[in-house]
Scaffold this active site. Structure first.
Site, PDB file in Angstrom:
ATOM      1  N   SER A 288       0.828  -1.217   0.000  1.00  0.00           N
ATOM      2  CA  SER A 288       0.000   0.000   0.000  1.00  0.00           C
ATOM      3  C   SER A 288       0.852   1.252   0.000  1.00  0.00           C
ATOM      4  O   SER A 288       1.735   1.409   0.846  1.00  0.00           O
ATOM      5  CB  SER A 288      -0.880   0.049   1.252  1.00  0.00           C
ATOM      6  OG  SER A 288      -1.778  -1.008   1.260  1.00  0.00           O
TER       7      SER A 288
ATOM      8  N   HIS B 184      -3.584   0.354  -4.629  1.00  0.00           N
ATOM      9  CA  HIS B 184      -3.074  -0.830  -5.321  1.00  0.00           C
ATOM     10  C   HIS B 184      -3.501  -0.762  -6.796  1.00  0.00           C
ATOM     11  O   HIS B 184      -4.681  -0.865  -7.108  1.00  0.00           O
ATOM     12  CB  HIS B 184      -3.628  -2.104  -4.678  1.00  0.00           C
ATOM     13  CG  HIS B 184      -3.039  -2.381  -3.334  1.00  0.00           C
ATOM     14  ND1 HIS B 184      -1.970  -3.233  -3.159  1.00  0.00           N
ATOM     15  CD2 HIS B 184      -3.338  -1.908  -2.116  1.00  0.00           C
ATOM     16  CE1 HIS B 184      -1.650  -3.265  -1.877  1.00  0.00           C
ATOM     17  NE2 HIS B 184      -2.469  -2.482  -1.218  1.00  0.00           N
TER      18      HIS B 184
ATOM     19  N   HIS C 134      -5.497  -9.279  -0.670  1.00  0.00           N
ATOM     20  CA  HIS C 134      -5.447  -9.485   0.775  1.00  0.00           C
ATOM     21  C   HIS C 134      -6.518 -10.497   1.165  1.00  0.00           C
ATOM     22  O   HIS C 134      -7.560 -10.578   0.506  1.00  0.00           O
ATOM     23  CB  HIS C 134      -5.727  -8.168   1.510  1.00  0.00           C
ATOM     24  CG  HIS C 134      -4.817  -7.053   1.110  1.00  0.00           C
ATOM     25  ND1 HIS C 134      -5.026  -6.317  -0.023  1.00  0.00           N
ATOM     26  CD2 HIS C 134      -3.690  -6.567   1.682  1.00  0.00           C
ATOM     27  CE1 HIS C 134      -4.053  -5.414  -0.137  1.00  0.00           C
ATOM     28  NE2 HIS C 134      -3.237  -5.543   0.874  1.00  0.00           N
TER      29      HIS C 134
ATOM     30  N   TYR D 224      -8.609 -10.267   3.438  1.00  0.00           N
ATOM     31  CA  TYR D 224      -9.891  -9.631   3.796  1.00  0.00           C
ATOM     32  C   TYR D 224     -10.755  -9.292   2.586  1.00  0.00           C
ATOM     33  O   TYR D 224     -11.926  -8.971   2.725  1.00  0.00           O
ATOM     34  CB  TYR D 224      -9.662  -8.375   4.647  1.00  0.00           C
ATOM     35  CG  TYR D 224      -8.837  -7.291   3.997  1.00  0.00           C
ATOM     36  CD1 TYR D 224      -9.347  -6.517   2.970  1.00  0.00           C
ATOM     37  CD2 TYR D 224      -7.531  -7.044   4.414  1.00  0.00           C
ATOM     38  CE1 TYR D 224      -8.594  -5.529   2.373  1.00  0.00           C
ATOM     39  CE2 TYR D 224      -6.760  -6.064   3.831  1.00  0.00           C
ATOM     40  CZ  TYR D 224      -7.302  -5.303   2.811  1.00  0.00           C
ATOM     41  OH  TYR D 224      -6.547  -4.337   2.207  1.00  0.00           O
ATOM     42  N   GLU D 225     -10.185  -9.390   1.375  1.00  0.00           N
ATOM     43  CA  GLU D 225     -11.018  -9.125   0.199  1.00  0.00           C
ATOM     44  C   GLU D 225     -12.011 -10.261  -0.027  1.00  0.00           C
ATOM     45  O   GLU D 225     -12.983 -10.119  -0.762  1.00  0.00           O
ATOM     46  CB  GLU D 225     -10.138  -8.872  -1.030  1.00  0.00           C
ATOM     47  CG  GLU D 225      -9.411  -7.521  -0.921  1.00  0.00           C
ATOM     48  CD  GLU D 225      -8.363  -7.304  -2.002  1.00  0.00           C
ATOM     49  OE1 GLU D 225      -8.756  -7.072  -3.156  1.00  0.00           O
ATOM     50  OE2 GLU D 225      -7.164  -7.373  -1.684  1.00  0.00           O
TER      51      GLU D 225
ATOM     52  N   ALA E 206       3.215  -2.024   3.926  1.00  0.00           N
ATOM     53  CA  ALA E 206       3.035  -1.064   5.008  1.00  0.00           C
ATOM     54  C   ALA E 206       2.671  -1.859   6.260  1.00  0.00           C
ATOM     55  O   ALA E 206       2.008  -2.888   6.169  1.00  0.00           O
ATOM     56  CB  ALA E 206       1.914  -0.096   4.654  1.00  0.00           C
TER      57      ALA E 206
ATOM     58  N   MET F  45      -1.590  -6.687   7.078  1.00  0.00           N
ATOM     59  CA  MET F  45      -2.682  -7.561   6.618  1.00  0.00           C
ATOM     60  C   MET F  45      -2.317  -8.307   5.339  1.00  0.00           C
ATOM     61  O   MET F  45      -3.191  -8.670   4.558  1.00  0.00           O
ATOM     62  CB  MET F  45      -3.953  -6.731   6.414  1.00  0.00           C
ATOM     63  CG  MET F  45      -4.423  -6.026   7.679  1.00  0.00           C
ATOM     64  SD  MET F  45      -5.853  -4.980   7.372  1.00  0.00           S
ATOM     65  CE  MET F  45      -5.961  -4.053   8.909  1.00  0.00           C
ATOM     66  N   SER F  46      -1.035  -8.508   5.107  1.00  0.00           N
ATOM     67  CA  SER F  46      -0.639  -9.138   3.837  1.00  0.00           C
ATOM     68  C   SER F  46       0.638  -9.949   4.035  1.00  0.00           C
ATOM     69  O   SER F  46       0.918 -10.427   5.129  1.00  0.00           O
ATOM     70  CB  SER F  46      -0.407  -8.047   2.787  1.00  0.00           C
ATOM     71  OG  SER F  46       0.692  -7.224   3.163  1.00  0.00           O
TER      72      SER F  46
ATOM     73  N   ASN G  90       2.848   3.548  11.123  1.00  0.00           N
ATOM     74  CA  ASN G  90       2.200   4.016  12.364  1.00  0.00           C
ATOM     75  C   ASN G  90       2.627   3.113  13.512  1.00  0.00           C
ATOM     76  O   ASN G  90       3.103   1.999  13.289  1.00  0.00           O
ATOM     77  CB  ASN G  90       0.669   3.946  12.220  1.00  0.00           C
ATOM     78  CG  ASN G  90       0.192   2.556  11.834  1.00  0.00           C
ATOM     79  OD1 ASN G  90       0.267   2.178  10.655  1.00  0.00           O
ATOM     80  ND2 ASN G  90      -0.253   1.785  12.795  1.00  0.00           N
TER      81      ASN G  90
ATOM     82  N   HIS H 135      -6.513   4.058   7.087  1.00  0.00           N
ATOM     83  CA  HIS H 135      -5.861   3.688   5.826  1.00  0.00           C
ATOM     84  C   HIS H 135      -5.235   4.891   5.140  1.00  0.00           C
ATOM     85  O   HIS H 135      -4.193   4.790   4.514  1.00  0.00           O
ATOM     86  CB  HIS H 135      -6.869   2.990   4.909  1.00  0.00           C
ATOM     87  CG  HIS H 135      -6.236   2.388   3.668  1.00  0.00           C
ATOM     88  ND1 HIS H 135      -5.220   1.452   3.733  1.00  0.00           N
ATOM     89  CD2 HIS H 135      -6.457   2.601   2.350  1.00  0.00           C
ATOM     90  CE1 HIS H 135      -4.854   1.115   2.493  1.00  0.00           C
ATOM     91  NE2 HIS H 135      -5.591   1.800   1.639  1.00  0.00           N
TER      92      HIS H 135
HETATM   93  N1  HPA Z   1      -2.294  -2.737  11.461  1.00  0.00           N
HETATM   94  C1  HPA Z   1      -2.517  -3.546  10.404  1.00  0.00           C
HETATM   95  N2  HPA Z   1      -2.116  -3.267   9.184  1.00  0.00           N
HETATM   96  C2  HPA Z   1      -1.453  -2.117   8.994  1.00  0.00           C
HETATM   97  C3  HPA Z   1      -1.189  -1.225  10.043  1.00  0.00           C
HETATM   98  C4  HPA Z   1      -1.645  -1.554  11.349  1.00  0.00           C
HETATM   99  O1  HPA Z   1      -1.432  -0.825  12.333  1.00  0.00           O
HETATM  100  N3  HPA Z   1      -0.503  -0.189   9.514  1.00  0.00           N
HETATM  101  C5  HPA Z   1      -0.360  -0.434   8.192  1.00  0.00           C
HETATM  102  N4  HPA Z   1      -0.930  -1.609   7.858  1.00  0.00           N
END
Ligand code: HPA
Length: 277
Positions: A27, A58, A80, A82-83, A110, A208-209, A232, A244
């Site tokens: 991402s 993406h 991902h 979750y899709e 990310a 998440m990937s 973050n 996001h």
């Molecule tokens: N959690 C899950 N996925 C992420 C995060 C997070 O804090 N930051 C970027 N992708």
């Protein structure tokens, strides 16, 4: 076999380019593909069985060309868990890269940091993973043509490639952290309690990937290196909520460091190849 058709589609469209290293851009990191020289961009919709990403940030195309002197095939966009479309397209994509000639896969993503000493903007080489998705992309009949039923995940994240990343980061003066990446299913972000749980389980970053791609790649014998871009602090560790939009903007800000690391890494791989021949 879909992966074979996908590899044929790639090689046909790549007109003579022969990728050796596959790269998956996470991402907000897709811009790195613009640095690829002499490139051809193939929309996923023109490659048999490839995923069509539905997430902002993406792009959904494979960029084939030269980066750091190495022929690469770069996935600008990924799928991902979750899709909700299962792992078939992800498997097809990774296996097609292998069949198209890649021996190495570089995964980027990310991620949220679970360590307060590693803040937003830092890069983290992935040393190992926790699969907390509750699913494994290799579930189902095993395709022996690609690998064993029970593939080993010892050194899933190649120690030599990681040493190379470390080395290159040192040369470039980049502050590269190293740690365990936990794959969280999403799409909701973690709760603070889940973040504390993952810290206790030994994770250093969460996203998440990445983990499904690593598992499929190791199964078919690709060497895997990975680098997370910390966008973050994990939920509850920093000041505010995580979203996001923040992920995308923080990833873009750190993308130039990742790009330098990646190009340096590929240049060194290229030198090594030269010394082998
Ligand atoms: N959690 C899950 N996925 C992420 C995060 C997070 O804090 N930051 C970027 N992708």
């Amino acid at each position: 076999m879909t992966a074979a058709r996908a590899a044929a589609d790639i090689l046909h469209r790549a007109s003579g380019r022969r990728p050796r290293v596959g790269i998956v851009l996470g991402s907000g990191l897709g811009g790195i593909a613009d640095r690829i020289a002499g490139s051809v961009a193939i929309p996923y919709t023109e490659i048999a069985g490839f995923p069509v990403p539905s997430v902002a940030g993406h792009a959904g195309r494979l960029v084939v060309g030269t980066l750091g002197g190495v022929e690469v095939a770069c996935m600008q966009g990924r799928v991902h868990a979750y899709e909700g479309n299962g792992f078939d397209a992800l498997k097809t994509a990774i296996r097609a890269l292998k069949l198209a000639g890649c021996d190495t896969l570089v995964l980027t993503a990310a991620a949220g940091s679970l360590r307060t000493d590693v803040g937003p903007g830092r890069l983290m080489a992935i040393s190992d993973h926790l699969n907390l998705l509750g699913a494994n992309p290799l579930t189902g009949p095993n395709d022996e043509a690609f690998g064993d039923r029970f593939p080993s995940m010892t050194d899933a994240w190649d120690p030599q490639l990681r040493a190379l990343l470390r080395d290159v980061a040192g040369t470039l003066g980049l502050d590269l952290a190293e740690g365990v990446y936990a794959a969280y299913p999403g799409p909701s972000f973690e709760t603070p309690a889940e973040v504390r749980m993952m810290q206790r389980l030994g994770a250093d970053a969460v996203g998440m990937s990445t983990v499904p791609e690593c598992i499929v790649a190791r199964h078919c014998g690709l060497r895997v290196a990975g680098c997370a871009v910390i966008t973050n602090l994990g939920v509850g560790l920093g000041d505010g909520p995580v979203d996001h939009h923040q992920t995308l903007s923080a990833a873009s800000a750190a993308a130039s460091d990742l790009e330098r690391l990646l190009v340096g890494f590929l240049e060194r791989l290229h030198e090594k190849d030269g010394s082998r021949s």
